[in-house]
Design a protein around this motif. Structure first.
Motif: not given
Length: 440
Positions: A323-339
């Protein structure tokens, strides 16, 4: 990096929009600064461009239009390994961009009623490549190949004049132009280049374009906003930003390296970590301290990471992180998680998304095959990154025969009457009136 602790807080989207970190210099302020520069180029053309080149680039007396022979000759100084890498980038990007060109579609509404949709390229595009703190041959390729795959017949490229290259753009920019076959190149930078594309500069043979594309700093992005409407723009691709969603399963060294990689672009670059683990955040901080001190642009990185646009954001769980990421609307988004896939399913707003520990943003900057010209400053919430689609317009082609038109005459006349536009219906009914010959 400062810490923003959102744990234990149930925030609305509006509240998140107000809490995410942003640069101190906002788009509105930048727009007001560049508006006079754009107006000056529109009014005084070459003279204004030369004044701006002297003020911002420290260059005077240079050729604003780069001689064609200088573009091709530049390749003689390109290191072989760099030329191989640039050619590989062109090949990968061309393959990926081809998937962005839709095929023509035909829809048969009924017998004799056909609508075709085709995707038509614009006629002329102005491509911008930055030239401030680094050289960006990769950006030249991202722009040029996308436009070429779309079928754009006219391409013009602009990049700032360099004092140490006799007033020409950076040699690496010329290498990329040569490899892409772009022979209309201008040594013009910043807001002035965007204005020149939009308004044209007859004195140097620069005709106005239909679309302006390419990344730059916040002032380039602001200039694109100013000319939007006169010409199309790809997006407001300004100073770079990265947001990483990571949990305790991620490698802190990977995350730290990725945050630093974008911070080295510019003192105003934004690096944001969103995590549900305070202990992991501390480990990333330790890695940043170690790695940032050793990197070539350590001072620049330190300024960017310490600025208001960069932060570590602590959240309760990965759903809130998304939700935080969607509000920020990043140019580059990385996802590094167990899910990773579960988090990805919650993401709606991002320029480009890099999933897993072995998909760093740097890969997308160069050889992933994706495009690195992406919306910044939260505009990814409503804008897309650059691609062949940027230069294409869908056009509907309508073909009805007499019988098919007759089928819809009555309901069309009824709708025209309901809207108070009876002549619309009469234009259809006229086709079924008896002619004077038929009446006799």
């Amino acid at each position: 990096m400062r810490t923003i602790d959102l744990r234990g807080r149930d925030l609305t989207r509006a509240e998140l929009l107000g809490l995410v970190p942003r640069a101190a210099l906002g788009a509105e302020v930048a727009v007001e600064r560049v508006r006079p520069l754009v107006a000056a180029v529109a009014e005084r053309g070459e003279a204004a461009l030369r004044e701006q080149a002297l003020e911002f680039d420290g260059v005077s007396g240079h050729a604003l239009r780069v001689p064609v022979e200088a573009i091709g000759a530049s390749l003689a100084d390109c290191p072989p390994e760099v030329e191989v890498a640039l050619r590989e980038l062109i090949s990968r990007l061309r393959a990926a961009s081809a998937a962005q060109v839709p095929a023509e579609q035909t829809t048969r509404i009924s017998d004799g009623a056909v609508i075709r949709q085709r995707w038509q390229p614009v006629s002329r595009v102005g491509l911008y490549a930055p030239g401030g703190k680094a050289a960006y041959p990769s950006s030249v390729i991202m722009n040029a190949v996308s436009a070429q795959v779309a079928g754009v017949p006219g391409l013009a490229l602009a990049s700032p004049a360099q004092r140490d290259n006799d007033g020409l753009p950076h040699p690496a920019v010329l290498w990329a132009a040569a490899l892409c076959g772009v022979d209309e190149v201008y040594a013009i930078g910043g807001a002035g280049a965007i204005a020149a594309f939009a308004h044209g500069v007859p004195e140097i043979g620069l005709d106005p374009v239909d679309v302006v594309s390419g990344p730059g700093n916040v002032f380039v992005a602001a200039a694109k906003r100013v000319v939007s409407g006169l010409v199309g723009i790809d997006s407001e691709a300004g100073t770079t930003e990265i947001l990483v969603i990571a949990d305790a399963s991620a490698d802190p060294g990977f995350v730290a390296a990725d945050l630093i990689s974008q911070a080295e672009h510019d003192e105003a670059a934004a690096s944001v970590l969103v995590t549900d683990s305070a202990e992991f955040a501390e480990r990333v901080g330790a890695e940043i301290a170690r790695r940032a001190a050793e990197t070539r642009h350590a001072d620049r990185v330190a300024t960017a990471l310490g600025g208001p646009q960069s932060a570590v954001i602590l959240v309760d769980d990965l759903a809130v992180a998304a939700a935080v990421s969607n509000a920020y609307g990043p140019e580059h988004l990385e996802i590094q998680t167990a899910q990773d896939e579960a988090v990805l399913s919650r993401i709606t707003d991002a320029g480009a998304i890099f999933v897993g520990g072995y998909s760093p943003v740097s890969l997308g900057d160069y050889l992933a095959g994706s495009n690195h010209v992406l919306p910044t400053g939260g505009t990814a919430r409503f804008s897309a990154g650059l691609g062949a689609h940027t230069f294409l317009r869908p056009q509907q082609i309508v073909t009805y025969d007499r019988a098919a038109l007759a089928e819809v005459e009555a309901p069309l006349v009824a709708l025209a009457g309901a809207e108070g536009l009876p002549a619309h219906g009469e234009a259809v009914s006229a086709r079924f009136e008896a002619t004077s010959e038929e009446a006799s």
